[in-house]
Design a protein around this motif. Structure first.
Motif, PDB file in Angstrom:
ATOM      1  N   SER A  26     -26.505  41.325 -89.884  1.00  0.00           N
ATOM      2  CA  SER A  26     -25.178  40.945 -90.187  1.00  0.00           C
ATOM      3  C   SER A  26     -24.107  40.387 -89.437  1.00  0.00           C
ATOM      4  O   SER A  26     -23.095  40.211 -89.648  1.00  0.00           O
ATOM      5  N   GLN A  27     -24.390  40.228 -88.022  1.00  0.00           N
ATOM      6  CA  GLN A  27     -23.725  39.727 -87.069  1.00  0.00           C
ATOM      7  C   GLN A  27     -22.563  40.585 -86.596  1.00  0.00           C
ATOM      8  O   GLN A  27     -21.415  39.980 -86.283  1.00  0.00           O
ATOM      9  N   THR A  28     -22.769  41.780 -86.750  1.00  0.00           N
ATOM     10  CA  THR A  28     -21.894  42.917 -86.585  1.00  0.00           C
ATOM     11  C   THR A  28     -22.349  43.858 -85.741  1.00  0.00           C
ATOM     12  O   THR A  28     -23.522  43.882 -85.702  1.00  0.00           O
ATOM     13  N   VAL A  29     -21.379  44.650 -85.052  1.00  0.00           N
ATOM     14  CA  VAL A  29     -22.125  45.989 -84.214  1.00  0.00           C
ATOM     15  C   VAL A  29     -21.096  47.217 -85.093  1.00  0.00           C
ATOM     16  O   VAL A  29     -19.680  47.024 -84.717  1.00  0.00           O
ATOM     17  N   CYS A  30     -21.591  48.080 -85.692  1.00  0.00           N
ATOM     18  CA  CYS A  30     -20.650  49.229 -86.403  1.00  0.00           C
ATOM     19  C   CYS A  30     -19.702  48.450 -87.232  1.00  0.00           C
ATOM     20  O   CYS A  30     -18.757  49.086 -87.326  1.00  0.00           O
ATOM     21  N   GLY A  31     -19.913  47.252 -87.782  1.00  0.00           N
ATOM     22  CA  GLY A  31     -19.066  46.789 -88.858  1.00  0.00           C
ATOM     23  C   GLY A  31     -18.053  45.823 -88.107  1.00  0.00           C
ATOM     24  O   GLY A  31     -17.546  45.220 -88.859  1.00  0.00           O
ATOM     25  N   ILE A  32     -18.192  45.722 -86.919  1.00  0.00           N
ATOM     26  CA  ILE A  32     -17.233  44.805 -86.145  1.00  0.00           C
ATOM     27  C   ILE A  32     -17.810  43.475 -85.927  1.00  0.00           C
ATOM     28  O   ILE A  32     -18.945  43.225 -85.459  1.00  0.00           O
ATOM     29  N   PRO A  33     -17.246  42.462 -86.591  1.00  0.00           N
ATOM     30  CA  PRO A  33     -17.640  41.082 -86.381  1.00  0.00           C
ATOM     31  C   PRO A  33     -17.652  40.389 -84.844  1.00  0.00           C
ATOM     32  O   PRO A  33     -17.083  40.876 -84.166  1.00  0.00           O
ATOM     33  N   LEU A  34     -18.978  39.815 -84.581  1.00  0.00           N
ATOM     34  CA  LEU A  34     -19.078  39.234 -83.420  1.00  0.00           C
ATOM     35  C   LEU A  34     -19.355  37.770 -83.459  1.00  0.00           C
ATOM     36  O   LEU A  34     -19.938  37.505 -84.514  1.00  0.00           O
ATOM     37  N   PRO A  35     -19.229  36.991 -82.288  1.00  0.00           N
ATOM     38  CA  PRO A  35     -19.926  35.854 -82.356  1.00  0.00           C
ATOM     39  C   PRO A  35     -21.061  35.411 -82.770  1.00  0.00           C
ATOM     40  O   PRO A  35     -21.803  36.390 -82.520  1.00  0.00           O
ATOM     41  N   ALA A  36     -21.268  34.123 -83.373  1.00  0.00           N
ATOM     42  CA  ALA A  36     -22.920  33.958 -83.365  1.00  0.00           C
ATOM     43  C   ALA A  36     -23.362  33.395 -82.299  1.00  0.00           C
ATOM     44  O   ALA A  36     -22.800  33.283 -81.366  1.00  0.00           O
ATOM     45  N   GLY A  37     -24.817  33.467 -82.204  1.00  0.00           N
ATOM     46  CA  GLY A  37     -25.483  33.172 -81.076  1.00  0.00           C
ATOM     47  C   GLY A  37     -25.812  34.055 -79.991  1.00  0.00           C
ATOM     48  O   GLY A  37     -26.527  33.667 -78.919  1.00  0.00           O
ATOM     49  N   LEU A  38     -25.518  35.418 -80.163  1.00  0.00           N
ATOM     50  CA  LEU A  38     -25.619  36.406 -79.055  1.00  0.00           C
ATOM     51  C   LEU A  38     -27.286  36.837 -79.046  1.00  0.00           C
ATOM     52  O   LEU A  38     -27.685  36.696 -80.122  1.00  0.00           O
ATOM     53  N   THR A  39     -27.618  37.039 -78.014  1.00  0.00           N
ATOM     54  CA  THR A  39     -29.075  37.289 -77.903  1.00  0.00           C
ATOM     55  C   THR A  39     -28.955  38.917 -77.246  1.00  0.00           C
ATOM     56  O   THR A  39     -28.093  39.726 -76.853  1.00  0.00           O
ATOM     57  N   ASN A  40     -30.234  39.715 -77.506  1.00  0.00           N
ATOM     58  CA  ASN A  40     -30.368  40.976 -76.837  1.00  0.00           C
ATOM     59  C   ASN A  40     -30.063  40.888 -75.434  1.00  0.00           C
ATOM     60  O   ASN A  40     -30.571  40.285 -74.612  1.00  0.00           O
ATOM     61  N   GLY A  41     -29.084  41.882 -75.180  1.00  0.00           N
ATOM     62  CA  GLY A  41     -28.866  42.107 -73.647  1.00  0.00           C
ATOM     63  C   GLY A  41     -27.696  41.410 -73.362  1.00  0.00           C
ATOM     64  O   GLY A  41     -27.111  41.468 -72.095  1.00  0.00           O
ATOM     65  N   ASP A  42     -27.201  40.529 -74.095  1.00  0.00           N
ATOM     66  CA  ASP A  42     -25.677  39.598 -73.763  1.00  0.00           C
ATOM     67  C   ASP A  42     -24.634  40.684 -73.548  1.00  0.00           C
ATOM     68  O   ASP A  42     -24.470  41.872 -74.233  1.00  0.00           O
ATOM     69  N   ARG A  43     -23.799  40.379 -72.470  1.00  0.00           N
ATOM     70  CA  ARG A  43     -22.296  40.769 -72.381  1.00  0.00           C
ATOM     71  C   ARG A  43     -21.524  40.510 -73.440  1.00  0.00           C
ATOM     72  O   ARG A  43     -21.480  39.440 -74.073  1.00  0.00           O
ATOM     73  N   LEU A  44     -20.839  41.422 -74.069  1.00  0.00           N
ATOM     74  CA  LEU A  44     -20.053  41.309 -75.155  1.00  0.00           C
ATOM     75  C   LEU A  44     -18.736  40.651 -74.739  1.00  0.00           C
ATOM     76  O   LEU A  44     -18.299  40.843 -73.620  1.00  0.00           O
ATOM     77  N   PRO A  45     -17.937  39.797 -75.721  1.00  0.00           N
ATOM     78  CA  PRO A  45     -16.783  39.321 -75.089  1.00  0.00           C
ATOM     79  C   PRO A  45     -15.796  40.276 -74.758  1.00  0.00           C
ATOM     80  O   PRO A  45     -15.076  40.020 -73.536  1.00  0.00           O
ATOM     81  N   GLU A  46     -15.756  41.248 -75.104  1.00  0.00           N
ATOM     82  CA  GLU A  46     -14.934  42.574 -75.009  1.00  0.00           C
ATOM     83  C   GLU A  46     -15.608  43.926 -75.238  1.00  0.00           C
ATOM     84  O   GLU A  46     -16.223  43.769 -76.099  1.00  0.00           O
ATOM     85  N   PRO A  47     -15.319  44.937 -74.317  1.00  0.00           N
ATOM     86  CA  PRO A  47     -16.035  46.183 -74.809  1.00  0.00           C
ATOM     87  C   PRO A  47     -15.674  46.704 -76.088  1.00  0.00           C
ATOM     88  O   PRO A  47     -14.183  46.321 -76.482  1.00  0.00           O
ATOM     89  N   LEU A  48     -16.600  47.096 -76.920  1.00  0.00           N
ATOM     90  CA  LEU A  48     -16.241  47.679 -78.112  1.00  0.00           C
ATOM     91  C   LEU A  48     -15.987  49.149 -78.330  1.00  0.00           C
ATOM     92  O   LEU A  48     -17.191  49.788 -77.786  1.00  0.00           O
ATOM     93  N   TYR A  49     -14.967  49.827 -78.900  1.00  0.00           N
ATOM     94  CA  TYR A  49     -15.052  51.062 -79.045  1.00  0.00           C
ATOM     95  C   TYR A  49     -15.473  51.367 -80.680  1.00  0.00           C
ATOM     96  O   TYR A  49     -14.928  50.933 -81.577  1.00  0.00           O
ATOM     97  N   THR A  50     -16.727  52.089 -80.681  1.00  0.00           N
ATOM     98  CA  THR A  50     -17.568  52.334 -81.850  1.00  0.00           C
ATOM     99  C   THR A  50     -17.700  53.876 -82.031  1.00  0.00           C
ATOM    100  O   THR A  50     -18.841  54.158 -81.440  1.00  0.00           O
ATOM    101  N   PRO A  51     -16.665  54.604 -82.352  1.00  0.00           N
ATOM    102  CA  PRO A  51     -16.829  56.273 -82.456  1.00  0.00           C
ATOM    103  C   PRO A  51     -17.944  56.634 -83.307  1.00  0.00           C
ATOM    104  O   PRO A  51     -18.430  55.847 -84.347  1.00  0.00           O
ATOM    105  N   ALA A  52     -18.404  57.686 -83.238  1.00  0.00           N
ATOM    106  CA  ALA A  52     -19.295  58.371 -84.086  1.00  0.00           C
ATOM    107  C   ALA A  52     -18.741  59.821 -84.438  1.00  0.00           C
ATOM    108  O   ALA A  52     -18.098  60.327 -83.458  1.00  0.00           O
ATOM    109  N   TRP A  53     -19.250  60.055 -85.645  1.00  0.00           N
ATOM    110  CA  TRP A  53     -19.004  61.722 -85.937  1.00  0.00           C
ATOM    111  C   TRP A  53     -20.099  62.591 -85.248  1.00  0.00           C
ATOM    112  O   TRP A  53     -21.372  62.267 -85.606  1.00  0.00           O
TER     113      TRP A  53
END
Length: 319
Positions: A150-177
């Motif tokens: 879906s080009q997202t992480v925990c529903g947060i949209p990310l740029p296209a073209g990223l690969t496994n192990g890439d640094r994200l543009p900014e750290p993402l806060y993705t809480p869990a219950w």
């Protein structure tokens, strides 16, 4: 002269002055014995808890056999080291790990028992929030799987073209219950955390998590190590009302750590990651178990490799 064999570090043990209260996948919690004197009652009123790290290892929500020898001490040492580095963040450690003696007595309830020395922390009891505060700095694991769909992480949209192990543009806060023991934790939105703990607390947890992650990432990078992601747990200190960092912090169990040189020079995701955590266990288990029934026993070489990677991380960060 005979010597008693110390109890295995993978099981909860009887500790003088303490009552076993709870066991999670990796840690055992103890509370002071019921007070038998005025001095003990005064200490008990401080509401302390002994947090003991075992040698147990978990993956895919299962505790595996055998444990990783020395793991409890390595995790505790690393947590304490990080708490020292994050001195401006309120945490649950009791100062100097010693509960003060009552004046005029020899009462020392709260001192860490010899049987768990090196793998136990004396802590304030917190009113914990039901949220795991996950921060992701790199695209990997379940985040990578979701991104491919879906080009997202925990529903947060990310740029296209990223690969496994890439640094994200900014750290993402993705809480869990935080699910009860034996159930799966559930990724939730920030809006859901507002519903659970209120807007002010939800924002404070997010901001603290991102701030700690950035500070820890800089420290790790100075040692040639990448902090790819981690999770924090917070609670309210009942004595002060302050939001306080609890549980373990930035350990090989709660975080992904990679070798920075391998990541920069690697040509495949596997080479790029070169992990200092339990990824070895996850990978072996994923290749040898369909996640139904009882997990298989970990082979000796996987146990040894995992212990060596945990130890190497501690040495690299703290040298």
């Amino acid at each position: 002269m005979t010597h008693e064999t110390p109890p295995p570090a993978s099981v909860a043990v009887d500790l003088p002055g303490w009552t076993h209260s709870y066991s999670g996948k990796v840690r055992d919690l103890y509370v002071p014995d019921a007070p038998s004197s005025a001095a003990a009652a005064k200490l008990s009123a401080l509401d302390r808890v002994l947090v003991v790290a075992s040698d147990r290892v978990s993956a895919f929500d299962h505790v595996l056999e055998p444990g990783i020898p020395g793991k409890g001490e390595l995790l505790t040492t690393l947590s304490l080291w990080w708490f020292d580095r994050l001195a401006d963040v309120p945490n649950h450690l009791v100062a100097d790990h010693v509960m003060s003696k009552d004046a005029g007595t020899e009462h020392t309830v709260g001192l860490i028992p010899a049987a768990v020395a090196g793998r136990a922390m004396l802590c304030k009891r917190l009113a914990m929030f039901p949220i795991e505060c996950v921060v992701r700095g790199y695209l990997t694991g379940s985040g990578w799987k979701e991104y491919q769909v879906s080009q997202t992480v925990c529903g947060i949209p990310l740029p296209a073209g990223l690969t496994n192990g890439d640094r994200l543009p900014e750290p993402l806060y993705t809480p869990a219950w935080k699910a009860p023991l034996g159930e799966h934790d559930e990724n939730i939105s920030f809006e859901r955390t507002v519903e659970l703990v209120g807007a002010d607390v939800a924002a404070a947890l997010r901001d603290a998590s991102l701030s700690i992650f950035r500070a820890a990432s800089a420290i790790a990078e100075s040692a040639g190590v990448i902090l790819a992601d981690t999770k924090f747990e917070f609670g309210t200190d009942p004595e002060t009302g302050v939001i306080t960092l609890g549980d373990e912090v930035l350990t090989s169990d709660s975080s992904r750590y990679w070798d920075a040189a391998a990541w920069q020079n690697g040509t495949t995701p596997e080479a790029r990651m070169a992990s200092f955590d339990k990824q070895i266990v996850r990978d072996w288990l994923a290749a040898n178990w369909d996640q139904t029934g009882t997990p298989p026993l970990l082979p000796t070489h996987i146990v040894k490799q995992t212990a060596a990677r945990y130890r190497e991380l501690l040495e690299r960060l703290t040298e």
